[in-house]
Design a protein around this motif. Structure first.
Motif, short mmCIF file in Angstrom:
data_model
loop_
_atom_site.label_atom_id
_atom_site.label_comp_id
_atom_site.label_asym_id
_atom_site.label_seq_id
_atom_site.Cartn_x
_atom_site.Cartn_y
_atom_site.Cartn_z
N VAL A 173 0.86 -1.18 0.00
CA VAL A 173 0.00 0.00 0.00
C VAL A 173 0.89 1.22 0.00
O VAL A 173 1.75 1.36 0.86
CB VAL A 173 -0.91 0.03 1.25
N TYR A 174 0.70 2.10 -0.96
CA TYR A 174 1.57 3.28 -1.05
C TYR A 174 0.80 4.41 -1.67
O TYR A 174 0.43 4.37 -2.84
CB TYR A 174 2.81 2.94 -1.89
N ASN A 175 0.50 5.42 -0.87
CA ASN A 175 -0.35 6.50 -1.34
C ASN A 175 0.41 7.78 -1.62
O ASN A 175 0.02 8.55 -2.49
CB ASN A 175 -1.44 6.79 -0.29
N LEU A 190 8.84 3.20 3.65
CA LEU A 190 8.10 3.58 4.85
C LEU A 190 8.12 5.09 5.03
O LEU A 190 7.07 5.73 5.23
CB LEU A 190 8.72 2.90 6.07
N VAL A 191 9.30 5.69 4.93
CA VAL A 191 9.44 7.13 5.13
C VAL A 191 8.69 7.89 4.04
O VAL A 191 8.02 8.90 4.31
CB VAL A 191 10.92 7.53 5.17
N LYS A 192 8.76 7.42 2.80
CA LYS A 192 8.05 8.08 1.71
C LYS A 192 6.54 8.12 1.94
O LYS A 192 5.87 9.04 1.49
CB LYS A 192 8.31 7.35 0.39
N SER A 193 6.02 7.12 2.62
CA SER A 193 4.57 7.01 2.78
C SER A 193 4.03 7.84 3.94
O SER A 193 2.82 7.90 4.14
CB SER A 193 4.18 5.55 3.00
N VAL A 194 4.90 8.47 4.73
CA VAL A 194 4.45 9.20 5.91
C VAL A 194 3.57 10.39 5.51
O VAL A 194 3.90 11.17 4.62
CB VAL A 194 5.65 9.69 6.74
N GLU A 195 2.45 10.51 6.19
CA GLU A 195 1.55 11.65 6.03
C GLU A 195 1.15 12.15 7.40
O GLU A 195 1.19 11.40 8.38
CB GLU A 195 0.31 11.25 5.23
N PHE A 196 0.75 13.41 7.50
CA PHE A 196 0.37 14.01 8.77
C PHE A 196 -1.09 14.46 8.72
O PHE A 196 -1.52 15.11 7.76
CB PHE A 196 1.28 15.19 9.10
N GLY A 197 -1.83 14.11 9.77
CA GLY A 197 -3.22 14.51 9.86
C GLY A 197 -3.37 15.88 10.49
O GLY A 197 -2.40 16.51 10.92
N ASP A 231 -4.47 16.53 13.29
CA ASP A 231 -4.09 16.49 14.70
C ASP A 231 -2.59 16.45 14.90
O ASP A 231 -2.11 16.43 16.04
CB ASP A 231 -4.73 15.28 15.39
N GLY A 232 -1.83 16.43 13.79
CA GLY A 232 -0.38 16.41 13.88
C GLY A 232 0.23 15.03 13.96
O GLY A 232 1.45 14.89 13.90
N ASP A 233 -0.60 13.98 14.11
CA ASP A 233 -0.08 12.62 14.18
C ASP A 233 0.33 12.13 12.80
O ASP A 233 -0.30 12.45 11.79
CB ASP A 233 -1.12 11.67 14.77
N ALA A 234 1.37 11.32 12.78
CA ALA A 234 1.85 10.74 11.53
C ALA A 234 1.17 9.41 11.27
O ALA A 234 0.87 8.65 12.20
CB ALA A 234 3.37 10.54 11.57
N THR A 235 0.91 9.12 10.00
CA THR A 235 0.47 7.80 9.57
C THR A 235 1.38 7.35 8.44
O THR A 235 2.03 8.18 7.79
CB THR A 235 -0.99 7.82 9.09
N TRP A 236 1.43 6.06 8.20
CA TRP A 236 2.31 5.52 7.16
C TRP A 236 1.79 4.16 6.73
O TRP A 236 0.90 3.57 7.36
CB TRP A 236 3.74 5.39 7.70
N ASP A 237 2.37 3.64 5.65
CA ASP A 237 2.07 2.30 5.16
C ASP A 237 3.15 1.36 5.67
O ASP A 237 4.34 1.55 5.38
CB ASP A 237 2.04 2.27 3.63
N THR A 238 2.74 0.36 6.44
CA THR A 238 3.70 -0.58 7.00
C THR A 238 4.17 -1.55 5.93
O THR A 238 3.36 -2.18 5.25
CB THR A 238 3.05 -1.37 8.16
N PRO A 239 5.47 -1.67 5.72
CA PRO A 239 5.99 -2.57 4.68
C PRO A 239 5.54 -4.01 4.88
O PRO A 239 5.28 -4.45 6.01
CB PRO A 239 7.51 -2.44 4.82
#
Length: 370
Positions: free
Chosen positions: A29-31, A91-98, A100-108
Motif C-alpha cells: 500500500v503506497y499512497n 516507509l518514510v516516503k509514505s508518511v503523512e500528517f493529519g 491532529d499532527g499525528d503521523a500515519t504511514w504504510d507498514t511494509p
C-alpha cells in the motif's frame, strides 16, 4: 531554494541504497507521491574492527513537522540492517500528517506494528530488528543546530566523531552519508546512514550503587542515589526498580508488576524547552485529554519545591471511558541552562497510588552538575 530546504540539506545521513537503489518487493500500500530521486552515492566503508568492538549500522530519518520532529530509526548488525534499507525508504516516503499532527504511514510487507509506550510513538518489528518511531518538540530557534545535535548524538552511539555544519553540507553537494527526501506534500526529510562500531565489554549499571539485589525477604531501604550522569542525587522510594537510561534519560525507574507497570523518568533539555503550555498539552494528548488554552493550563499547574527551585507540577488522568486509562504525573523545572522533566506515566490507578512516592522523589532531588 527555501530556507527549510537549506536547513535540511545541512543535516543527517543515509546510505545511498536507502534512497532508491536495490531490489525487493515494493510496499503493498503506497499512497504518498514519490519524490524525484537524486543520483546514487556509493556508501563509504565502515571503520576497521579491532578488539571486542562489533560492527553496527544505523539508518534513520528526521522529519520536522511544525513545532515537532519525528524520528524513525533502526540500528544493529549491518548484515541485518542493510536489507531493511529499501523498505525503510518506502516507509518514510509514505508518511503523512493529519490535522491532529499525528503521523500515519504504510507498514511494509512482513513488518508488524506494535503499540508505543511512554517514549515511543510506535515500534515496527522487522524480524529480529525494530524500527522505533518517536516524536519530540523542536527546541530553540535554530533548526540547523537542533538537527545537528541529534545527528551527533547518533554518531556517538556508533562511536563516530561529531560533525559540524560544514561536514553536513559542502558546496551544495550531498556528502556520502546524507540524503534529502521530499514527501508528496512538500515535507522535507533528512535521511542518515552511519556505519560504526558498538564497543564491547560490560555495561554500566543504570544507577550507581543499585546493582545488588537484597537478600530474599529483606526489602532494600531507601538510599541516596545518583543518576548515571552524576547531575542528580535523590532518594528512591521502596519498590522502585532501575529502568533504562540513555543520553536523554538521566534516571529511570519501573514501578509495579506484570501489566500493571508505570515508568518514572528524568530528562534534561535546553532551558528554552521549559514552556509548560505545549508540554502539558502534549502530555494531555498522551492520556486522551483535550488541549487547553494557556489560561486553562495555568489553572492545572501546582508548585513543588525542587532543591530551592519552584517546579511546575501537574497530575493528568485520562477519561474514565478510555481503555487503557492512563495518567501522567509531570514536573517541569528550570535549573541553570537546562529544563528538567520528571514524569511518572502508567495505568491511572497505579499512578495515583504512587503519587505520594513520586512527590517525595521529586522533593528529594538535589542538582550536583551546575
Amino acid at each position: 531554494m527555501s530556507r527549510l530546504l537549506l536547513r535540511l540539506l545541512t543535516v543527517v545521513s543515509l546510505p545511498v541504497c536507502l534512497l532508491g537503489c536495490g531490489g525487493g518487493d515494493d510496499i503493498s500500500v503506497y499512497n504518498a507521491p514519490k519524490p524525484a530521486e537524486a543520483p546514487a552515492i556509493e556508501p563509504r566503508p565502515g571503520p576497521v574492527m579491532t578488539g571486542e568492538a562489533e560492527p553496527t549500522q544505523m539508518i534513520a530519518a528526521i522529519i520536522p513537522q511544525g513545532e515537532e520532529a519525528w524520528f524513525f530509526k533502526v540500528d544493529g548488525n549491518p548484515a541485518a540492517v542493510t536489507p531493511l534499507m529499501k523498505p525503510f525508504l518506502e516507509l518514510v516516503k509514505s508518511v503523512e500528517f493529519g490535522d491532529d499532527g499525528d503521523a500515519t504511514w504504510d507498514t511494509p510487507d512482513g513488518w508488524t506494528q506494535q503499540a508505543g509506550n511512554q517514549i515511543r510513538f510506535a515500534t515496527l518489528q522487522t524480524g529480529d530488528e525494530e524500527v522505533s518511531v518517536t516524536r519530540l518538540p523542536i527546541f530553540g530557534d535554530d533548526l540547523d543546530e537542533y538537527i545537528l545535535s541529534n545527528v551527533n548524538r547518533w554518531r556517538g552511539q556508533v562511536n563516530l566523531p561529531p560533525m559540524d555544519q560544514a561536514d553536513l553540507h559542502q558546496g551544495g553537494d550531498l556528502n556520502e552519508e546524507t540524503r534529502l527526501l521530499t514527501l508528496g506534500d512538500g515535507t522535507e526529510v533528512t535521511l542518515v546512514n552511519f556505519s560504526g562500531v558498538k564497543a564491547g565489554g560490560t555495561s554500566v549499571p543504570p544507577f550507581a550503587g543499585t546493582g545488588r539485589t537484597p537478600p530474599s525477604g529483606r526489602p532494600a531501604a531507601p538510599a541516596r542515589q545518583t543518576s548515571t550522569s552524576s547531575e542528580l542525587n535523590f532518594d528512591v522510594p521502596e519498590g522502585w526498580r532501575p529502568g533504562e537510561t540513555n543520553s536523554f534519560r538521566k534516571a529511570s525507574f519501573v514501578v509495579g508488576q506484570g501489566e500493571q507497570q508505570a515508568e518514572v523518568t528524568a530528562i534534561d533539555l535546553p532551558a528554552a524547552a521549559n514552556d509548560p503550555i505545549p508540554n502539558i498539552n502534549r502530555w494531555r494528548g498522551q492520556v486522551g485529554l483535550d488541549r487547553l488554552d494557556a489560561a486553562e493550563v495555568e489553572k492545572e499547574i501546582r508548585s513543588i519545591d525542587i532543591d530551592g527551585s519552584t517546579g511546575q507540577y501537574v497530575s493528568l488522568v485520562g477519561p474514565e471511558d478510555r481503555s487503557p486509562r492512563k495518567a501522567i504525573l509531570g514536573v517541569i523545572v528550570e535549573r541553570g541552562n537546562k529544563a528538567w522533566f520528571f514524569k511518572l506515566t502508567g495505568p491511572a490507578d497505579l499512578a495515583l497510588r504512587q503519587q505520594a512516592n513520586f512527590e517525595k522523589f521529586v522533593r528529594s532531588i538535589r542538582f550536583s552538575g551546575e
